[in-house]
Every structure is written in C-alpha cells, then in structure tokens.
Design a protein around this motif. Structure first.
Motif, PDB file in Angstrom:
ATOM      1  N   ARG A   1       0.823  -1.204   0.000  1.00 29.00           N
ATOM      2  CA  ARG A   1       0.000   0.000   0.000  1.00 29.00           C
ATOM      3  C   ARG A   1       0.864   1.264   0.000  1.00 29.00           C
ATOM      4  O   ARG A   1       0.520   2.257  -0.643  1.00 29.00           O
ATOM      5  CB  ARG A   1      -0.943  -0.018   1.202  1.00 29.00           C
ATOM      6  N   GLU A   2       1.977   1.203   0.698  1.00 31.49           N
ATOM      7  CA  GLU A   2       2.887   2.345   0.724  1.00 31.49           C
ATOM      8  C   GLU A   2       3.467   2.618  -0.656  1.00 31.49           C
ATOM      9  O   GLU A   2       3.633   3.790  -1.060  1.00 31.49           O
ATOM     10  CB  GLU A   2       4.017   2.069   1.718  1.00 31.49           C
ATOM     11  N   LYS A   3       3.782   1.569  -1.414  1.00 28.93           N
ATOM     12  CA  LYS A   3       4.442   1.719  -2.708  1.00 28.93           C
ATOM     13  C   LYS A   3       3.459   1.755  -3.882  1.00 28.93           C
ATOM     14  O   LYS A   3       3.884   1.932  -5.032  1.00 28.93           O
ATOM     15  CB  LYS A   3       5.423   0.573  -2.939  1.00 28.93           C
ATOM     16  N   ALA A   4       2.163   1.613  -3.612  1.00 28.79           N
ATOM     17  CA  ALA A   4       1.187   1.463  -4.695  1.00 28.79           C
ATOM     18  C   ALA A   4       1.175   2.662  -5.634  1.00 28.79           C
ATOM     19  O   ALA A   4       1.146   2.499  -6.867  1.00 28.79           O
ATOM     20  CB  ALA A   4      -0.204   1.225  -4.113  1.00 28.79           C
ATOM     21  N   LEU A   5       1.180   3.864  -5.092  1.00 31.00           N
ATOM     22  CA  LEU A   5       1.143   5.048  -5.945  1.00 31.00           C
ATOM     23  C   LEU A   5       2.426   5.163  -6.763  1.00 31.00           C
ATOM     24  O   LEU A   5       2.389   5.506  -7.959  1.00 31.00           O
ATOM     25  CB  LEU A   5       0.924   6.302  -5.094  1.00 31.00           C
ATOM     26  N   TRP A   6       3.571   4.854  -6.149  1.00 31.24           N
ATOM     27  CA  TRP A   6       4.830   4.866  -6.897  1.00 31.24           C
ATOM     28  C   TRP A   6       4.773   3.865  -8.050  1.00 31.24           C
ATOM     29  O   TRP A   6       5.202   4.172  -9.174  1.00 31.24           O
ATOM     30  CB  TRP A   6       5.998   4.520  -5.975  1.00 31.24           C
ATOM     31  N   MET A   7       4.253   2.672  -7.782  1.00 29.35           N
ATOM     32  CA  MET A   7       4.207   1.641  -8.820  1.00 29.35           C
ATOM     33  C   MET A   7       3.266   2.045  -9.945  1.00 29.35           C
ATOM     34  O   MET A   7       3.534   1.776 -11.122  1.00 29.35           O
ATOM     35  CB  MET A   7       3.799   0.295  -8.200  1.00 29.35           C
ATOM     36  N   GLU A   8       2.170   2.702  -9.600  1.00 32.16           N
ATOM     37  CA  GLU A   8       1.265   3.180 -10.641  1.00 32.16           C
ATOM     38  C   GLU A   8       1.932   4.246 -11.499  1.00 32.16           C
ATOM     39  O   GLU A   8       1.822   4.225 -12.731  1.00 32.16           O
ATOM     40  CB  GLU A   8      -0.014   3.726 -10.015  1.00 32.16           C
ATOM     41  N   GLU A   9       2.625   5.167 -10.867  1.00 33.52           N
ATOM     42  CA  GLU A   9       3.260   6.254 -11.607  1.00 33.52           C
ATOM     43  C   GLU A   9       4.437   5.768 -12.454  1.00 33.52           C
ATOM     44  O   GLU A   9       4.690   6.283 -13.551  1.00 33.52           O
ATOM     45  CB  GLU A   9       3.741   7.332 -10.635  1.00 33.52           C
ATOM     46  N   ASN A  10       5.160   4.758 -11.955  1.00 34.94           N
ATOM     47  CA  ASN A  10       6.346   4.267 -12.661  1.00 34.94           C
ATOM     48  C   ASN A  10       6.077   3.039 -13.522  1.00 34.94           C
ATOM     49  O   ASN A  10       6.981   2.551 -14.196  1.00 34.94           O
ATOM     50  CB  ASN A  10       7.455   3.972 -11.648  1.00 34.94           C
ATOM     51  N   ARG A  11       4.864   2.522 -13.438  1.00 33.88           N
ATOM     52  CA  ARG A  11       4.383   1.442 -14.302  1.00 33.88           C
ATOM     53  C   ARG A  11       5.231   0.161 -14.186  1.00 33.88           C
ATOM     54  O   ARG A  11       5.480  -0.529 -15.153  1.00 33.88           O
ATOM     55  CB  ARG A  11       4.338   1.914 -15.764  1.00 33.88           C
ATOM     56  N   ARG A  12       5.636  -0.139 -12.975  1.00 37.78           N
ATOM     57  CA  ARG A  12       6.333  -1.387 -12.700  1.00 37.78           C
ATOM     58  C   ARG A  12       6.316  -1.637 -11.194  1.00 37.78           C
ATOM     59  O   ARG A  12       5.977  -0.740 -10.408  1.00 37.78           O
ATOM     60  CB  ARG A  12       7.784  -1.349 -13.210  1.00 37.78           C
ATOM     61  N   ILE A  13       6.680  -2.857 -10.803  1.00 32.19           N
ATOM     62  CA  ILE A  13       6.730  -3.207  -9.393  1.00 32.19           C
ATOM     63  C   ILE A  13       7.981  -2.612  -8.770  1.00 32.19           C
ATOM     64  O   ILE A  13       9.079  -2.686  -9.343  1.00 32.19           O
ATOM     65  CB  ILE A  13       6.710  -4.743  -9.213  1.00 32.19           C
ATOM     66  N   HIS A  14       7.829  -2.012  -7.610  1.00 31.61           N
ATOM     67  CA  HIS A  14       8.961  -1.398  -6.911  1.00 31.61           C
ATOM     68  C   HIS A  14       9.970  -2.476  -6.521  1.00 31.61           C
ATOM     69  O   HIS A  14       9.606  -3.592  -6.136  1.00 31.61           O
ATOM     70  CB  HIS A  14       8.453  -0.678  -5.659  1.00 31.61           C
TER      71      HIS A  14
END
Length: 393
Positions: A24-37
């Motif tokens: 949940r913490e990384k979800a927005l980053w993953m959406e913006e960067n279009r890959r799994i953190h």
C-alpha cells in the motif's frame, strides 16, 4: 539440487499479509512508474512467495492451489498490480515445469527466477536445424521487464498450409522491449510489449500447445507431482481469480478506513456510518465479496482434490472453472463499484486507494480470459449440450 520443506498454507498467507502495508505504501509509486517497486520484489522474494509453484527439487514448495489463491488474494489486498504480476509469474513458473527436464534445469538454475508469459500466439516459429526461428510480438506481457524468462505462445507451420499452436521458453534478453504500457488500470504491472526478431529457440524449448492444454507435458521428474495433475487452463484460471478477490477485500478495507468521521455532504448526516444507505451498501458489498471468495475457493479446491485423487477432468468441470473465474470478476467488480460509489467526491484524488482499486478491477474484467460474460456463456454452452467454442478450456 536443494530440497526444501514447503511452509504450511497459514505460514505463507501470514507472510503475504505482512507485506500488505509495504504494498500500500508503494502502490502510488508503482502506478506512476508502471512497474513493481524493487523493494516489493525483494520482499516477495524474501518471503518465499516466488517458490510456490517451483518444483521441490529446485528448492520450491509445489504449493497447492488453495495456498496460491489465498496468498495472491492477500497481495491483492495491498496492491492489485502486484497481485496480478505475481499471479502471472506463478502461472509461468508452473508452465515451465511442463517443459523437458533439461529446460527446467536451465531456467530454475537461477534461484528465485521470475518467469512471465503470454497465452495468445503472437509469433510464428519456423523450423530450422536444431530448433525454430521465431518472429513476432506479444502485447500485455506482464512483468516482462522484471523477469528473466518468457513462456510465450506462437504458431508453427504444419506443412499442409496450416499452423499449429506451440509454447516457447525464451530468455527476455533475446527479446526487444516496447515500453507501451500506458493504461487506466493495473498500471504497476508493467504489461509491456516484447518483440522477437529472428530469435533461435532450441527444439527442447518448444512444446505443442494441444497436449499442454490437455494436461500432458514433457517432464519426467514432474510426472507424479500433484500440482501437475491439473490441466493448464483450470490451473491458470484459478490462479488469476485471486487478484480480483484481493481487490474486493482491499475495497472493503479502504472504505471502512475512511468511514469514521465522514459526513454525507448536502444531507443532515454528519456521520456517514449512521446513514441507512451506508448500511445497505456495505452489507451488499460484503455479500458480493463472500461470493467472490466462494467461487475462487471452489475452483481451487476442485483442482487440489482432483489432483490428489489423480482423477481425469470432464469438459463440464473445466468449463466450471471458467464459470468460477467469470463469477469472481463480476462479483468483485460489483462489490468495488458499490464501495467506490459510496466513497464521495474526495475519493477521486490519486492518493485515495479506492479509485485505483476500482480501475484495477475494471481492467481485470476486460481481460479476454477473465471477462465474465464470455466465461458464463462458455459454461452455458456446455450445460446445454453444445461444443466448446474455444480450445482454451
């Protein structure tokens, strides 16, 4: 080769649950960067979740389908893209176990190897000395940029002017990457396009699709493994049902987390939790979520039970798993839509999870294999005594 004692289901589910806050913490980053953190991949790897469908002789767990569904659903509570990507890696890992043992030695020689895959035959494999030369492209190739291998579908000439479908195992390094994953849902899955240009594939890394769909394979050492006694499509369908279950559960979590203290604007309700409409909405959503869980677990339980008993599959049983998949997606979307609609205007902000959950579950429902009406129609045809209108059953 390492032999590992598989952790029990409860332990693997617990490990997945502990990752939910990170996802949940990384979800927005993953959406913006279009890959799994990278931190998410590392955490999933450390938790052993990539080993669920790896043969035990390579240090894997050969987890049953019930375990796979429960683990993936927990990941889906944290982030839909992560759950979907791990589901695809799980299917493709299982698929690799259908190839000859020497191919498995090559692929699983890399610990915690990540294998992506595509079922749509987007390329042509032309026979040549010692193997095939393949040309074509595969879109919606989930997690490919963060994988080492691809198990992809292609067609090969039959000599009479026709073509036969095949599955190929190819290193990602042999493929070109097209960064074209700009979508409304499941953005973090990085489901880009890959292209093969005159790629040579040794003969042992090519399987005829027909036997694969019937549950036949080339591996001698996996012949008696329970997880390989189920046909491909029921296995794949049960696996990809889990992210939808996880997203439905995530929507309930997200709604209830924001509920305290919220009012219903332009009404006398200063506390949304006290409004009868809220009671009706949350109860209806939970009813749908319960139905999602029923269908996801019915499919998983049938796969596990028939695998343990070594029973053959009837056409109706195969179609029922497709029915379960369709029902999972349909009911999950209904539940999420209810909770999304009850979340108010502020929920359209990008940092509010419910809007991303809604887009992710919509994306699942548009997938050709997950599409509810297509799956319901297929089962209805079989029950009415008609032939299947697809080989993917």
């Amino acid at each position: 080769m390492e032999i590992t004692q598989a952790p029990p289901r409860d332990e693997l589910v617990r490990r997945a649950s502990e990752l939910v806050p990170l996802l949940r913490e990384k979800a927005l980053w993953m959406e913006e960067n279009r890959r799994i953190h990278d931190d998410v991949i590392e955490a999933i790897t450390d938790a052993g979740l990539l080993k669920m469908r790896v043969p035990v002789r390579y240090g894997g767990y050969e987890s049953d389908m019930g375990t796979v569904v429960d683990v993936l659903a927990e990941l889906g509570r944290g982030d839909g893209s992560t759950a979907w990507t791990v589901a695809v890696w799980s299917i493709s890992t299982w698929m690799t176990g259908l190839f000859p043992d020497e191919v498995q030695d090559e692929v699983f020689g890399t610990p915690d190897v990540r294998i992506s895959g595509i079922l749509s035959p987007g390329a042509v494999a032309v026979p040549t000395d010692g193997g095939f030369v393949i040309n074509g492209r595969w879109s919606f190739n989930t997690g490919a940029q963060q994988s080492t291998w691809n198990t992809n579908a292609a067609v090969t000439p039959t000599g009479d002017g026709g073509f036969a479908p095949v599955m190929v195992a190819v290193p990602i390094s042999d493929l070109q990457i097209v960064d074209d994953w700009h979508t409304s849902g499941l953005r973090g899955s990085g489901s880009i396009t890959t292209i093969a240009e005159d790629v040579f594939i040794p003969a042992q890394r090519v399987l005829q699709m027909g036997p694969v769909l019937q549950g036949q394979h080339q591996s001698k050492r996996n012949a008696d493994a329970t997880i390989y006694k189920a046909p491909f499509m029921p296995t794949a369908c049960a696996t990809i049902s889990a992210p939808a279950l996880g997203l439905a559960l995530a929507a309930k979590d997200a709604f209830l987390e924001r509920l305290p203290g919220r009012k219903i604007t332009y009404t006398s309700y200063e506390n949304q939790a006290e409004a009868p409409v809220t009671h009706l909405e949350i109860a209806e959503a939970i009813t749908n979520i319960d139905e999602v869980g029923f269908h996801a677990h019915r499919a998983a339980n049938m796969i596990d039970a028939k695998g343990q008993a070594g029973e053959a599959w009837s056409l109706e049983e195969r179609a029922r798993v497709r029915l379960d998949l369709g029902a999972v997606c349909q009911r999950a979307k209904e539940a999420v839509d209810i909770l999304h609609g009850a979340s108010g205007g502020s929920s359209i902000h990008r940092d509010v999870p419910i809007q991303r959950i809604q887009r992710d579950v919509q994306a699942l429902n548009l997938h050709a294999i997950l599409h509810p009406k297509t799956n319901l129609e297929l089962y209805g045809r079989i029950v009415c005594g008609l032939d299947s209108n697809t080989p993917f059953i």
